[in-house]
Design an enzyme around this catalytic site. Structure first.
Site, short mmCIF file in Angstrom:
data_model
loop_
_atom_site.label_atom_id
_atom_site.label_comp_id
_atom_site.label_asym_id
_atom_site.label_seq_id
_atom_site.Cartn_x
_atom_site.Cartn_y
_atom_site.Cartn_z
N PRO A 79 6.05 -2.62 -0.54
CA PRO A 79 6.59 -2.30 0.88
C PRO A 79 6.04 -3.38 1.84
CG PRO A 79 6.08 -0.44 -0.29
CD PRO A 79 5.63 -1.51 -1.28
N ILE A 117 3.84 -10.48 -3.41
CA ILE A 117 4.09 -9.49 -4.38
C ILE A 117 4.99 -8.39 -3.83
CG2 ILE A 117 2.81 -7.62 -5.97
CD1 ILE A 117 1.84 -10.38 -6.19
N TYR A 175 -4.73 -11.77 9.94
CA TYR A 175 -4.59 -11.19 8.75
C TYR A 175 -5.62 -12.27 7.89
CZ TYR A 175 -2.72 -10.13 4.05
OH TYR A 175 -2.51 -9.62 2.82
N GLY A 233 2.75 0.29 -3.32
CA GLY A 233 2.35 -1.03 -3.70
C GLY A 233 1.43 -1.33 -4.83
N ARG A 243 -3.46 7.49 3.56
CA ARG A 243 -3.62 8.16 4.76
C ARG A 243 -3.34 9.56 4.91
NH1 ARG A 243 -2.29 3.26 8.79
NH2 ARG A 243 -0.88 3.06 6.97
N1 LIG Z 1 2.53 -7.69 -0.75
C1 LIG Z 1 1.98 -8.96 -0.67
O1 LIG Z 1 2.77 -9.88 -0.90
C2 LIG Z 1 0.46 -9.15 -0.49
C3 LIG Z 1 -0.01 -10.42 -0.91
C4 LIG Z 1 -1.50 -10.71 -0.74
C5 LIG Z 1 -2.27 -9.58 -0.44
N2 LIG Z 1 -1.92 -8.40 -0.27
C6 LIG Z 1 -2.88 -7.39 -0.02
O2 LIG Z 1 -2.80 -6.32 -1.18
C7 LIG Z 1 -3.21 -5.34 -0.83
C8 LIG Z 1 -2.09 -4.17 -0.95
O3 LIG Z 1 -0.94 -4.40 -0.20
P1 LIG Z 1 0.49 -4.15 -0.68
O4 LIG Z 1 1.43 -5.23 -0.78
O5 LIG Z 1 0.47 -3.15 -1.96
O6 LIG Z 1 1.05 -3.11 0.48
P2 LIG Z 1 1.51 -1.83 0.98
O7 LIG Z 1 1.67 -1.75 2.36
O8 LIG Z 1 2.46 -1.51 -0.15
O9 LIG Z 1 0.41 -0.76 0.66
C9 LIG Z 1 -0.80 -0.91 1.31
C10 LIG Z 1 -1.05 0.72 1.63
O10 LIG Z 1 -2.29 0.57 2.61
C11 LIG Z 1 -2.16 1.73 3.20
N3 LIG Z 1 -3.16 1.62 4.31
C12 LIG Z 1 -2.79 0.74 5.50
N4 LIG Z 1 -3.67 0.76 6.30
C13 LIG Z 1 -4.39 1.84 6.11
C14 LIG Z 1 -5.61 2.41 6.78
N5 LIG Z 1 -6.20 2.26 7.91
N6 LIG Z 1 -6.27 3.48 5.78
C15 LIG Z 1 -5.72 3.90 4.60
N7 LIG Z 1 -4.62 3.33 4.04
C16 LIG Z 1 -4.14 2.22 4.69
C17 LIG Z 1 -0.69 1.74 3.75
O11 LIG Z 1 -0.39 3.15 3.96
C18 LIG Z 1 -0.22 1.38 2.14
O12 LIG Z 1 -0.18 2.60 1.30
C19 LIG Z 1 -3.40 -5.19 0.63
O13 LIG Z 1 -4.73 -5.41 1.07
C20 LIG Z 1 -2.67 -6.51 1.14
O14 LIG Z 1 -3.40 -7.25 2.13
C21 LIG Z 1 -0.40 -8.16 -0.31
#
Ligand SMILES: NC(=O)c1ccc[n+]([C@@H]2O[C@H](COP(=O)([O-])OP(=O)(O)OC[C@H]3O[C@@H](n4cnc5c(N)ncnc54)[C@H](O)[C@@H]3O)[C@@H](O)[C@H]2O)c1
Length: 256
Positions: free
Chosen positions: A191, A188, A153, A17, A38
């Protein structure tokens, strides 16, 4: 010459992501990037695909001793840390009526404790160089636009924003060359977003269209668009910006 030449960056959640997109862009802009996940195998695989300026390490963000190990390794290898990006996060649906203790604790442990541990353990190393440094915490549009179905969240992200502002103030008032800001993405394509579509229980196309309509720009964002905002905050181009909230949300924070 890239915007991050000579800098060392650490990105949590870097194998997928937004974290992955940020790690890739930072490396292209000249940074040496420590990409964490992780799973060490996942972190290494993505780091190898970026090239010699990236390395992969295992990091469970909710575990303080994991952070200590990673920061010690960065200190030993480069003796400095200029950029910390806390991108690792979880998002599982649940209103106040159906959020159980496990769901609540998972959000707090990952999205809040994880960022607290990261900032606290990284700060001494970031401080020690005296060079301009930047903490970037990935929050969410949900921090200012709550959703009834994302109670835990939203609580974790709003608290993360408050924590980041406190860190920004502390660093500025103590004369540290460290800035701290949050990025507030809307939907965004990552995954996590795909999981959110599944959680609606609707057919994918219908769920996707519903999410698009929540964004005045009528579409979902790309991880690379978030990475550009992170690049600005990481670079000296944002040298007078601290305690700020950068939206990358297609206008969803200002929708009616
Ligand atoms: N995708 C969206 O629409 C969106 C919108 C707003 C905010 N966000 C935030 O953006 C950030 C990135 O999200 P993303 O969409 O790329 O998600 P993603 O799920 O694609 O990636 C998040 C990563 O965090 C890792 N992760 C989760 N728990 C963990 C832990 N305890 N220790 C280490 N790694 C851990 C997952 O394995 C994954 O690789 C997050 O903080 C999410 O809350 C996402």
């Amino acid at each position: 010459m890239g915007d991050l030449e000579g800098k060392v960056a650490l990105v949590s959640g870097g194998s997928k992501g937004m974290g992955e997109a940020i790690a890739r862009l930072f490396a292209r802009e000249g940074a040496r990037v420590v990409l964490t996940a992780r799973s060490e195998a996942d972190a290494r695989r993505v780091a190898e695909s970026i090239g010699p300026s990236a390395c992969g390490m295992a990091l469970e963000v909710s575990n303080r001793s994991n952070w200590v190990r990673v920061i010690d390794a960065v200190s030993e290898r480069w003796g400095r840390l200029d950029i910390l990006v806390n991108s690792a996060g979880v998002s599982i649906g649940g209103s106040i009526e159906d959020t159980n203790e496990e769901n609540w604790r998972l959000h707090m442990a990952t999205n809040l404790d994880g960022v607290y541990y990261g900032c606290q353990t990284a700060l001494p190393l970031m401080k020690s160089s005296g060079e301009p440094s930047s903490i970037i915490n990935i929050a969410s549009v949900i921090a200012s636009r709550p959703m009834s179905s994302l109670m835990a969240y939203g609580a974790s992200k709003t608290a993360m924003v408050a924590m980041t502002k406190s860190i920004a103030l502390h660093c500025a008032l103590n004369g540290y060359a460290i800035r701290a800001n949050t990025i507030h993405p809307g939907g965004i394509e990552t995954p996590m977003f795909e999981d959110a579509l599944v959680q609606t229980g609707l057919p994918r196309e219908q769920a996707y269209a519903m999410w698009c309509s929540a964004h005045p720009m009528g579409r979902i964002g790309k991880p690379e668009e978030v990475a550009q905002a992170a690049l600005w905050l990481a670079s000296d181009a944002s040298s007078f910006t601290t305690g700020g909230e950068v939206t990358v949300d297609g206008g969803s924070a200002i929708r009616h």
